[in-house]
Design a protein around this motif. Structure first.
Motif, PDB file in Angstrom:
ATOM      1  N   GLN A  37     -98.711 -22.608 -78.472  1.00  0.00           N
ATOM      2  CA  GLN A  37     -98.964 -23.380 -79.688  1.00  0.00           C
ATOM      3  C   GLN A  37     -98.992 -24.873 -79.394  1.00  0.00           C
TER       4      GLN A  37
ATOM      5  N   ILE B 140    -100.398 -27.352 -82.104  1.00  0.00           N
ATOM      6  CA  ILE B 140     -99.791 -26.837 -83.334  1.00  0.00           C
ATOM      7  C   ILE B 140     -98.298 -27.148 -83.302  1.00  0.00           C
TER       8      ILE B 140
ATOM      9  N   ARG C 207     -95.778 -25.798 -88.317  1.00  0.00           N
ATOM     10  CA  ARG C 207     -97.031 -25.102 -88.625  1.00  0.00           C
ATOM     11  C   ARG C 207     -97.068 -23.747 -87.933  1.00  0.00           C
ATOM     12  N   ARG C 208     -96.477 -23.654 -86.765  1.00  0.00           N
ATOM     13  CA  ARG C 208     -96.402 -22.369 -86.058  1.00  0.00           C
ATOM     14  C   ARG C 208     -95.681 -21.329 -86.903  1.00  0.00           C
TER      15      ARG C 208
ATOM     16  N   LEU D  91     -97.949 -20.248 -89.709  1.00  0.00           N
ATOM     17  CA  LEU D  91     -99.015 -19.367 -89.231  1.00  0.00           C
ATOM     18  C   LEU D  91     -98.488 -17.983 -88.863  1.00  0.00           C
TER      19      LEU D  91
ATOM     20  N   CYS E 149    -106.227 -20.608 -92.410  1.00  0.00           N
ATOM     21  CA  CYS E 149    -106.204 -21.546 -91.289  1.00  0.00           C
ATOM     22  C   CYS E 149    -107.055 -22.774 -91.609  1.00  0.00           C
TER      23      CYS E 149
ATOM     24  N   GLU F 172    -105.912 -23.089 -85.001  1.00  0.00           N
ATOM     25  CA  GLU F 172    -105.006 -22.252 -85.795  1.00  0.00           C
ATOM     26  C   GLU F 172    -105.519 -20.825 -85.872  1.00  0.00           C
TER      27      GLU F 172
ATOM     28  N   THR G  64    -103.347 -17.689 -84.705  1.00  0.00           N
ATOM     29  CA  THR G  64    -103.029 -16.664 -85.705  1.00  0.00           C
ATOM     30  C   THR G  64    -103.566 -15.293 -85.303  1.00  0.00           C
TER      31      THR G  64
END
Length: 106
Positions: A33, A38, A42-43, A46, A71, A76, A80
């Motif tokens: 990530q 990312i 945000r990880r 997701l 996303c 992303e 994902t």
């Protein structure tokens, strides 16, 4: 009969679309990530999106479509979908989840 043969033997072609490019942000990073740029926050979002999408849909393709809709960037999407692939693998092979925990020491 000849017309049917032409219909079923027709090669499918798809237009090439090069508008999406994965951006490698941190080439020297070890975490996937972080490499994609990312953040940890945000990880988590997701990962929740991937899990909820996977559980909400019966078809894997529908779950992926649902997850992609949440996303904001192609990076992303890559992250994902990779998480969803892991979820699918664990669902299809429960032993892989146990082995993964043992091998990672978690």
């Amino acid at each position: 009969m000849n017309v049917l043969g032409k219909l079923f033997n027709k090669k499918k072609t798809y237009p090439k679309d090069n508008k999406f490019e994965v951006l490698i942000i941190g080439e020297d990073r070890t975490d996937f990530q972080e490499m994609l740029g990312i953040t940890d926050e945000r990880r988590e979002e997701l990962m929740k999106l991937a899990f909820n999408s996977y559980k909400a849909e019966d078809l894997y393709s529908s779950a992926c479509k649902m997850a992609v809709a949440g996303c904001k960037h192609i990076n992303e999407v890559v992250f994902t979908i990779s998480m969803m692939a892991k979820l699918k693998e664990m669902a299809n092979n429960p032993l892989s989840a146990i082995l993964s925990e043992i091998s990672h020491g978690e």
